[in-house]
Design a protein around this motif. Structure first.
Motif, PDB file in Angstrom:
ATOM      1  N   UNK A 444       0.953  -1.233   0.340  1.00  0.00           N
ATOM      2  CA  UNK A 444       0.003   0.036  -0.080  1.00  0.00           C
ATOM      3  C   UNK A 444       0.672   0.720  -0.162  1.00  0.00           C
ATOM      4  N   UNK A 445       0.768   2.145  -0.262  1.00  0.00           N
ATOM      5  CA  UNK A 445       1.326   3.580  -0.804  1.00  0.00           C
ATOM      6  C   UNK A 445       2.004   3.702   0.360  1.00  0.00           C
ATOM      7  N   UNK A 446       3.133   4.351   1.274  1.00  0.00           N
ATOM      8  CA  UNK A 446       3.280   4.704   2.029  1.00  0.00           C
ATOM      9  C   UNK A 446       2.766   3.765   3.423  1.00  0.00           C
ATOM     10  N   UNK A 519      -6.937  -0.071  10.489  1.00  0.00           N
ATOM     11  CA  UNK A 519      -7.657  -1.003  10.662  1.00  0.00           C
ATOM     12  C   UNK A 519      -8.219  -2.645   9.939  1.00  0.00           C
ATOM     13  N   UNK A 520      -7.995  -2.467   9.120  1.00  0.00           N
ATOM     14  CA  UNK A 520      -8.180  -3.472   7.558  1.00  0.00           C
ATOM     15  C   UNK A 520      -6.792  -4.804   7.933  1.00  0.00           C
ATOM     16  N   UNK A 521      -5.678  -3.991   7.834  1.00  0.00           N
ATOM     17  CA  UNK A 521      -5.023  -5.239   7.173  1.00  0.00           C
ATOM     18  C   UNK A 521      -3.757  -4.831   8.787  1.00  0.00           C
ATOM     19  N   UNK A 522      -3.544  -4.120   9.143  1.00  0.00           N
ATOM     20  CA  UNK A 522      -2.871  -3.605  10.381  1.00  0.00           C
ATOM     21  C   UNK A 522      -1.341  -3.727   9.751  1.00  0.00           C
ATOM     22  N   UNK A 523      -1.358  -3.367   8.742  1.00  0.00           N
ATOM     23  CA  UNK A 523      -0.624  -2.335   8.560  1.00  0.00           C
ATOM     24  C   UNK A 523      -0.266  -1.108   9.328  1.00  0.00           C
ATOM     25  N   UNK A 524       1.566  -0.609   9.331  1.00  0.00           N
ATOM     26  CA  UNK A 524       1.809   0.297  10.027  1.00  0.00           C
ATOM     27  C   UNK A 524       2.246   1.454   8.711  1.00  0.00           C
ATOM     28  N   UNK A 525       2.065   3.002   9.251  1.00  0.00           N
ATOM     29  CA  UNK A 525       3.192   3.369   8.630  1.00  0.00           C
ATOM     30  C   UNK A 525       3.295   5.016   9.853  1.00  0.00           C
ATOM     31  N   UNK A 526       4.242   5.370   9.471  1.00  0.00           N
ATOM     32  CA  UNK A 526       5.255   5.502  10.305  1.00  0.00           C
ATOM     33  C   UNK A 526       4.434   6.783   9.829  1.00  0.00           C
ATOM     34  N   UNK A 527       4.266   8.228  11.523  1.00  0.00           N
ATOM     35  CA  UNK A 527       4.184   9.165  10.625  1.00  0.00           C
ATOM     36  C   UNK A 527       5.346  10.278  11.366  1.00  0.00           C
ATOM     37  N   UNK A 528       6.137   9.695  11.613  1.00  0.00           N
ATOM     38  CA  UNK A 528       7.378  10.968  12.057  1.00  0.00           C
ATOM     39  C   UNK A 528       8.257  11.089  13.069  1.00  0.00           C
ATOM     40  N   UNK A 529       9.223  11.465  13.706  1.00  0.00           N
ATOM     41  CA  UNK A 529       9.892  11.150  15.214  1.00  0.00           C
ATOM     42  C   UNK A 529       8.344  12.257  16.150  1.00  0.00           C
ATOM     43  N   UNK A 530       9.496  11.433  17.276  1.00  0.00           N
ATOM     44  CA  UNK A 530       8.055  12.358  18.447  1.00  0.00           C
ATOM     45  C   UNK A 530       8.780  13.090  19.334  1.00  0.00           C
TER      46      UNK A 530
END
Ligand code: PRX
Length: 662
Positions: A444-446, A519-530
């Motif tokens: 999935x892109x991104x 929600x659908x696949x449990x895929x991770x997306x990184x949203x940036x440093x915290x």
């Protein structure tokens, strides 16, 4: 929910792995992936022990897999012994790999040199003997400050061969940064080159080493070994400095690899953290090498006929794991490139893929974005002008890839037939953590999709409780893994505090990134440093480091605060708010001082840290207790209206002043 999280959750394009990739892949199909995850869940130690026995050559087999008694100082395969260089070179001798090309080196000017595994082993062995002849021994730290060359890899492998711990410093770092790393590591030698060639220019490296050593505090350094990359002479200090030719003279091309304990530090690599002082990330030999080799097989599905090209510099972790160690451990043919993607034209990458028939290509989103821009303005450098049909897998690393750039990469470079592996990992993790598998995972892109088998990644809240899919939180890893950071060199307390905070129970590895699972696949997306770390063009920079550099210009700067703001090309850009020791400048004077400060930061840290924006104020926004309100500065840097509560602000009027661009 923030806009950023919301927008990444609505992406619904899904690309199943091409059938051909599924058929031939080592991990073929999601069921195979799931089976491996289940094996790791059911028998965690057994899983890792099996992989370590099958994928590492041990001179003394290990009997213990994981020692957690002194967590978070985990030990893996602790009674085993091996040599990393033997695992990359010697193990191929007597197999069909020995006469295979190990490295195809393309110089800045396009000249190509190749070495086979057998030749590389001879070169590494000879250089290892030269290191020993200089009195360098097992356990010593050696700084490598080299351009992208075969010699750079030879230097790293030779250190590993004799059990010396290398610390590679990126050739773009300044003399000051180099000096700090030499001192912190207590290094005995520097391996460098007279010059490096980049974009047709000869840039001094040895001169920077001289400058660093002249700054003082580097008395541990006994030797400086200089590779003469170009015919131009450089300053040589008698007794201390020797050329490669001099030290290699008369040395045998055979050198028995020194067996080391699995936990022996293979290398220290400095990276930015939340304070002004870079962290010396210490990696092991056994666990690191296992993961370098395995991820080449899993993520890149590397096969004997592949030509692998990772564009990262050896000065970064990607260049360690996927240039200096992984491809060689896997017996692959790899391309090493000295130059820059835009010289002599912005089609250089595509031209090189065609020329060397690259099959697996691994680069950073920033490079992709800049090449998209170049191709949009000049048709002649568009990838369509080259034959890229040799490609079968594409990879990205270092920062989040925006779906538009992903789609362009997929269409124009991959011809819509190559899976893209968006690999999430860090200097500290040693190798890939969350990534698609080319013959299994629908992409999935991104999204970096799912953790590799055995990597127990999760998203939690501030107390360490699991977050449901769809809710953002902090990325953690719940169980140790073999290639993880062992400690921060010389600062175990900082290691514990940075990565295993007590507030979260002291057992979770805190990556320092925000993430969300769909929600659908449990895929991770990184949203940036915290944390206070910026990611500019995939390079990690600490805001505190840049602030310290700015305020060290004591004749001019009274106070400085540095934040990041989104940038279309570089992902994030450095934005500095500065209070001078003189009245706030405007117009041409402000521009002149901003340029002076940029040059200063370049000298203190390196050109990559130069702030893009510098704004001057009479003061900085502070709370009544004197704390700088960085979240307000982040909004100003972005150009957003201030919607946050400013009632605790001591000096609200300052916001308007800082919002004006100088
Ligand atoms: O913020 C994440 C980002 O890069 C950071 C690690 O930087 P460094 O230690 O220099 O290593 C970079 C090369 C492994 C992470 O904390 N990052 C890395 N890969 C990705 C990423 N962010 C999003 N997607 C990625 N694939």
């Amino acid at each position: 929910m923030s806009n950023a999280i919301e927008s990444v959750l609505v992406e619904n394009r899904v690309f199943p792995p091409p059938e051909a990739a599924v058929k031939s892949a080592r991990i073929s199909g999601m069921a195979a992936y799931q089976a491996m995850c289940n094996e790791a869940e059911k028998d965690f130690e057994g899983f890792w022990a099996r992989l370590a026995r099958d994928n590492v050559v041990w001179t003394k087999p290990f009997t213990k897999t994981l020692n957690e008694s002194n967590a978070p100082f985990y030990k893996w395969f602790e009674d085993g012994e091996l040599n990393a260089s033997a695992n990359c070179l010697d193990k191929h001798i007597g197999t069909p790999v020995e006469n295979k090309t190990a490295i195809v080196f393309e110089a800045d000017d396009g000249a190509v040199t190749q070495v086979t595994y057998k030749e590389l082993l001879a070169r590494v062995s000879q250089f290892a003997n030269a290191l020993k002849a200089q009195g360098i021994k097992k356990g010593d730290r050696v700084i490598v400050y080299m351009p992208m060359t075969i010699e750079g890899v030879v230097a790293m492998q030779a250190c590993a061969r004799i059990g010396a711990t290398h610390s590679v410093v990126f050739g773009g770092f300044s003399a000051k940064s180099l000096q700090e790393r030499i001192i912190d590591a207590g290094a005995v030698a520097v391996i460098t080159a007279n010059f490096q060639m980049r974009g047709g220019k000869e840039l001094g490296l040895k001169s920077i080493v001289d400058e660093a050593l002249a700054m003082g505090g580097c008395d541990t350094i006994k030797n400086v070994l200089v590779y003469m990359r170009t015919p131009t002479t450089c300053n040589m200090v008698a007794g201390r400095d020797k050329t490669f030719t001099e030290v290699l003279q008369g040395q045998s091309t055979e050198c028995k690899p020194e067996p080391v304990n699995a936990e022996h530090p293979l290398f220290i690599l400095y990276t930015s953290g939340s304070t002004g002082k870079p962290k010396g990330v210490q990696h092991s030999t056994g666990g690191y090498l296992l993961w370098a080799n395995l991820t080449m097989q899993w993520t890149f599905d590397i096969k004997p006929q592949d030509v692998f090209w990772c564009t990262a510099d050896i000065g970064w972790i990607t260049g360690h794991t996927y240039v200096a160690y992984g491809p060689l451990a896997a017996g692959a043919t790899e391309v090493i490139f000295e130059g820059v993607p835009t010289y002599p034209h912005a089609g250089r990458f595509w031209q090189m893929i065609e020329k060397h028939k690259v099959t697996v290509f691994y680069t950073a989103p920033t490079a992709i974005r800049s090449l998209i821009k170049a191709a949009e303005t000049d048709e002649k450098v568009h990838p369509k002008n080259w034959n890229l049909t040799s490609l079968r897998i594409l990879g990205t690393v270092g920062e989040p890839i925006n779906p538009e750039a992903w789609m362009w990469y997929h269409r124009n470079v991959g011809g819509e037939k190559c899976p893209i592996v968006d690999t999430f990992w860090q200097t500290e993790t040693g190798g890939h953590m969350i990534t698609p598998l080319p013959g299994a995972t629908p992409t999935v892109p991104g999204s970096c999709t799912l953790p590799l088998p055995g990597i127990m990644a999760a998203i939690v809240d501030e107390q360490g409780h699991d977050m449901p899919n769809g809710s953002g939180g902090m990325l953690v890893v719940k169980r140790p893994w073999p290639s993880m950071i062992r400690t921060i060199w010389g600062d175990p307390e900082r290691f514990k505090k940075s990565y295993f905070p007590e507030e979260m129970g002291g057992k979770l590895y805190l990556a320092g990134d925000g993430a969300v699972r769909d929600a659908q696949r449990g895929y991770f997306r990184i949203t940036g440093r915290i944390d206070d770390v910026l990611n500019v063009s995939g390079h990690r920079l600490g805001t505190m480091e840049i602030e310290s550099a700015l305020v060290s210009k004591t004749d001019l700067v009274a106070e400085a605060a540095v934040v990041g703001r989104p940038d279309d090309l570089t992902g994030e850009a450095v934005c500095a708010f500065v209070v001078l020791k003189r009245p706030r400048p405007t117009g041409d004077e402000a521009k002149k001082i901003a340029d002076e400060l940029r040059a200063w930061v370049g000298k203190e840290i390196g050109p990559i840290a130069k702030p893009k924006d510098i704004r001057f104020g009479d003061n900085l926004p502070k709370t009544r207790s004197g704390k700088i309100m960085r979240r307000l500065l982040r909004s100003i840097a972005k150009g957003d209206a201030i919607t946050q509560d400013t009632s605790t602000l001591e000096n609200p009027a300052i916001l308007e002043q800082l919002a004006q661009k100088s």
